[in-house]
Motif scaffolding. Structure first.
Motif, PDB file in Angstrom:
ATOM      1  N   GLY A 204       0.700   3.391  -3.394  1.00 43.83           N
ATOM      2  CA  GLY A 204      -0.222   4.511  -3.298  1.00 43.83           C
ATOM      3  C   GLY A 204      -1.603   4.101  -3.761  1.00 43.83           C
ATOM      4  O   GLY A 204      -2.128   3.080  -3.344  1.00 43.83           O
ATOM      5  N   ALA A 205      -2.168   4.874  -4.687  1.00 45.12           N
ATOM      6  CA  ALA A 205      -3.558   4.669  -5.048  1.00 45.12           C
ATOM      7  C   ALA A 205      -3.737   3.453  -5.937  1.00 45.12           C
ATOM      8  O   ALA A 205      -2.807   2.950  -6.537  1.00 45.12           O
ATOM      9  N   GLY A 206      -4.979   3.027  -6.016  1.00 45.31           N
ATOM     10  CA  GLY A 206      -5.340   2.022  -6.993  1.00 45.31           C
ATOM     11  C   GLY A 206      -5.601   0.662  -6.402  1.00 45.31           C
ATOM     12  O   GLY A 206      -6.498  -0.019  -6.834  1.00 45.31           O
ATOM     13  N   GLY A 207      -4.854   0.244  -5.415  1.00 45.43           N
ATOM     14  CA  GLY A 207      -5.040  -1.087  -4.857  1.00 45.43           C
ATOM     15  C   GLY A 207      -6.194  -1.130  -3.888  1.00 45.43           C
ATOM     16  O   GLY A 207      -6.595  -0.122  -3.362  1.00 45.43           O
ATOM     17  N   HIS A 208      -6.692  -2.338  -3.646  1.00 42.85           N
ATOM     18  CA  HIS A 208      -7.813  -2.444  -2.721  1.00 42.85           C
ATOM     19  C   HIS A 208      -7.635  -3.618  -1.791  1.00 42.85           C
ATOM     20  O   HIS A 208      -6.765  -3.608  -0.954  1.00 42.85           O
ATOM     21  N   ASP A 209      -8.424  -4.654  -1.960  1.00 43.55           N
ATOM     22  CA  ASP A 209      -8.416  -5.723  -0.981  1.00 43.55           C
ATOM     23  C   ASP A 209      -7.540  -6.897  -1.378  1.00 43.55           C
ATOM     24  O   ASP A 209      -7.514  -7.902  -0.710  1.00 43.55           O
TER      25      ASP A 209
ATOM     26  N   ASP B 177      -7.913  -6.519   4.316  1.00 41.81           N
ATOM     27  CA  ASP B 177      -7.225  -5.333   3.811  1.00 41.81           C
ATOM     28  C   ASP B 177      -6.553  -4.622   4.987  1.00 41.81           C
ATOM     29  O   ASP B 177      -7.021  -3.589   5.447  1.00 41.81           O
ATOM     30  N   PRO B 178      -5.463  -5.191   5.490  1.00 44.29           N
ATOM     31  CA  PRO B 178      -4.817  -4.632   6.703  1.00 44.29           C
ATOM     32  C   PRO B 178      -4.285  -3.232   6.462  1.00 44.29           C
ATOM     33  O   PRO B 178      -3.866  -2.889   5.366  1.00 44.29           O
ATOM     34  N   GLU B 179      -4.311  -2.434   7.514  1.00 46.85           N
ATOM     35  CA  GLU B 179      -3.946  -1.025   7.388  1.00 46.85           C
ATOM     36  C   GLU B 179      -3.326  -0.529   8.694  1.00 46.85           C
ATOM     37  O   GLU B 179      -3.886  -0.736   9.771  1.00 46.85           O
ATOM     38  N   PRO B 180      -2.182   0.144   8.634  1.00 45.37           N
ATOM     39  CA  PRO B 180      -1.631   0.753   9.857  1.00 45.37           C
ATOM     40  C   PRO B 180      -2.388   2.031  10.196  1.00 45.37           C
ATOM     41  O   PRO B 180      -2.986   2.666   9.326  1.00 45.37           O
TER      42      PRO B 180
ATOM     43  N   GLN C 256      -4.079  -6.844  -2.369  1.00 46.15           N
ATOM     44  CA  GLN C 256      -2.671  -6.569  -2.592  1.00 46.15           C
ATOM     45  C   GLN C 256      -1.801  -7.639  -1.951  1.00 46.15           C
ATOM     46  O   GLN C 256      -2.144  -8.220  -0.945  1.00 46.15           O
TER      47      GLN C 256
ATOM     48  N   ILE D 239       0.833  -1.198   0.000  1.00 45.15           N
ATOM     49  CA  ILE D 239       0.000   0.000   0.000  1.00 45.15           C
ATOM     50  C   ILE D 239       0.868   1.250   0.000  1.00 45.15           C
ATOM     51  O   ILE D 239       0.669   2.178  -0.763  1.00 45.15           O
ATOM     52  N   GLN D 240       1.874   1.262   0.856  1.00 45.03           N
ATOM     53  CA  GLN D 240       2.666   2.467   1.005  1.00 45.03           C
ATOM     54  C   GLN D 240       3.531   2.716  -0.222  1.00 45.03           C
ATOM     55  O   GLN D 240       3.842   3.848  -0.543  1.00 45.03           O
TER      56      GLN D 240
ATOM     57  N   SER E 258      -8.481  -3.418  11.287  1.00 45.86           N
ATOM     58  CA  SER E 258      -8.365  -3.561   9.830  1.00 45.86           C
ATOM     59  C   SER E 258      -8.162  -5.014   9.428  1.00 45.86           C
ATOM     60  O   SER E 258      -8.037  -5.319   8.241  1.00 45.86           O
TER      61      SER E 258
ATOM     62  N   THR F 230     -14.559 -12.131   1.478  1.00 46.40           N
ATOM     63  CA  THR F 230     -13.584 -11.286   0.785  1.00 46.40           C
ATOM     64  C   THR F 230     -12.212 -11.422   1.437  1.00 46.40           C
ATOM     65  O   THR F 230     -12.074 -12.031   2.505  1.00 46.40           O
TER      66      THR F 230
END
Lengths: 229, 264
Positions: A24-29, A85-88, A31, A20-21, A100, A82
């Motif tokens: 950037g944009a575009g990816g979702h669940d 989609d882990p997120e810090p 990656q 993700i980092q 997340s 689904t």
């Protein structure tokens, strides 16, 4: 036990976070990325709750109320599962936010229909969602500004068919039975209670429950988020 | 409850509504304060405990306010008019003037974003409302990407769309807040803009149009403003499916809500 339970999730999470980092944009669940991270990267995960996930192909008891309910015919029966989609987050101290690690993993029966205008949507008369309790329990809900989040509490708790039931303000009723969290979405409290009394399992379910009878009690950890998948 | 038994019920200089006012005589005040001395710390504690509860009460536990409405009726427990789930809360200390100062800021910053596939812009869409506290206010601003042809595997044009509603109950305060309902629009001939149950449509494991759009807004925001803008991830349990005008489309949210910081 705790470390063993979350290690696969940690590995997946670390890769996804990096992806993700970097991208950037575009990816979702969906990656993927490199792996390898210590348990300390899971922000609040080291406290005791369980964040393991059930394989999508693994079955669990799915509840419904038959082919129709109070004049509303079964509309759809759908299985959702689904990818996480882990997120810090800052609230997790810069590590992966445990909230997340959740995802959609449930079975849904929709009864009746409603008429939505173009560009709009509407809530169907009744929906019954069955989630593995290891992925959804009353301990998972929280809301409020970062650092001040509080648990979302039901406005009433009682027992239905011998198992714990929680009534929420948004016209939903949750039951904890065996290793399943049943969420009934309706339009009135009376309707929700009637649906709860009519709940039954599919013939192929791990246990059988007919309408009106007592339901199996929740297994240990099914209500407090500590159940391992 | 007996009001006089409350530690703060008649504290000198603290009338029922809580504001201090001058006391008429110093000696009387001194003796009165002495007799109230045990109640002062208790009262202060109660007031301190009450403050954060008031500040965050607009959404805590109020699940029917976790969805937008298609009519201006938002009372707690009424869900006959709910539409899109709230998926993002924007928050920050800086805001423009006016009751929509923060949602306008969010709108402006959304429209500054670009990614390789999309250009965020100001758009018009159907009017919706959102409840917070005892208020039911219109979604003040909307942002979206340009429609793209046959995007993500759909036969029709599709775009990202988000409606914004500033939470008046929380502002003014140390943190302004704006609720957002991100969703993925597919432009259909019969029903106008519709939210699909899966994006892309061919994969049953793919996220819904709500989850997909929430993730896209988040990714664009963090890429444009920095990965340190992710304040929190929460589960608001707003997973109820809705029925679109295309009746076989019945999307849901996973219940996730991102808190994205709007400050520089």
């Amino acid at each position: 036990v705790r470390t063993r339970t979350i290690l696969p999730v940690i590995t997946l999470v670390a890769g996804v976070t990096l992806a993700i980092q970097v991208s950037g944009a575009g990816g979702h669940d969906d990656q993927t990325g490199p792996t390898g991270v210590s348990g300390t990267d899971i922000g609040r995960a080291a406290q005791g709750p369980d964040y393991s996930l059930k394989p999508c192909g693994e079955g669990f008891a799915q509840f419904h109320v038959g082919s129709s309910f109070q004049g509303h015919v079964l509309n759809t029966h759908t299985r959702f599962c689904t990818k996480p989609d882990p997120e810090p987050s800052l609230a997790a101290g810069g590590g992966i936010d445990p909230d997340s690690l959740g995802r959609s993993n449930f079975d849904s029966y929709v009864y009746g229909t409603c008429e939505a205008e173009p560009d709009q949507a509407c809530a169907p008369p009744l929906e019954i969602q069955s989630w593995p309790a290891c992925e959804r329990s009353a301990a998972d809900y929280n809301a409020g500004p970062p650092g001040q989040a509080k648990r979302i509490e039901p406005i009433d708790t009682f027992r239905v068919r011998g198992v714990p039931a929680r009534f929420y303000e948004d016209m939903s009723l949750e039951l904890s039975t065996n290793a399943v969290t049943v969420v009934i979405w309706g339009h009135s409290r009376d309707q929700l209670l009637a649906a709860a009394k009519a709940l039954r399992t599919e013939p192929a379910a791990p246990f059988q429950a007919g309408p009106g009878h007592h339901l199996p009690p929740p297994v240990a950890g099914a209500e407090d988020g500590t159940l391992n998948c | 409850v007996n009001a006089s038994a409350h530690p703060c019920a008649s504290l000198p200089g603290v009338p029922r509504h809580g504001r201090r006012h001058p006391s008429p005589a110093t000696d009387h005040r001194t003796s009165t304060l002495r007799s109230w001395s045990w109640r002062l710390p208790v009262c202060m504690l109660i007031l301190l405990l009450a403050l954060p509860a008031t500040a965050s009460a607009e959404h805590d536990g109020v699940g029917s306010q976790h969805y937008s409405r298609d009519t201006q009726r938002c009372e707690s427990g009424y869900i006959d008019n709910i539409v899109d789930p709230v998926g993002i809360m924007f928050y920050g200390a800086a805001a423009g003037l006016g009751s929509d100062g923060h949602s306008r800021r969010v709108d402006f910053r959304l429209e500054l974003m670009e990614d390789p596939d999309h250009n965020w812009q100001d758009i018009d869409g159907g009017t919706q409302w959102l409840g917070s506290g005892d208020q039911c206010t219109v979604m003040e601003h909307q942002a979206g990407t340009n429609f793209k042809n046959e995007f993500d595997g759909f036969d029709e044009d599709a775009r990202y769309h988000v409606r914004l509603n500033q939470n008046r109950f929380a502002a003014p305060g140390p943190q302004f807040r704006t609720a957002a309902t991100p969703h993925y629009d597919v432009k259909t001939a019969r029903c106008g803009d519709q939210v699909p149950p899966h994006v892309p449509p061919t994969s049953e494991e793919a996220p819904s149009g709500y989850d997909y759009a929430r993730g896209h807004v988040k990714n664009d925001w963090l890429a444009f403003y920095g990965s340190d803008k992710m304040g929190d991830v929460q589960n608001w349990r707003n997973t109820r499916r809705n029925i679109q005008c295309l009746e076989h489309w019945q999307p849901h949210s996973s219940g996730r809500v991102y808190w994205l910081n709007t400050d520089d």
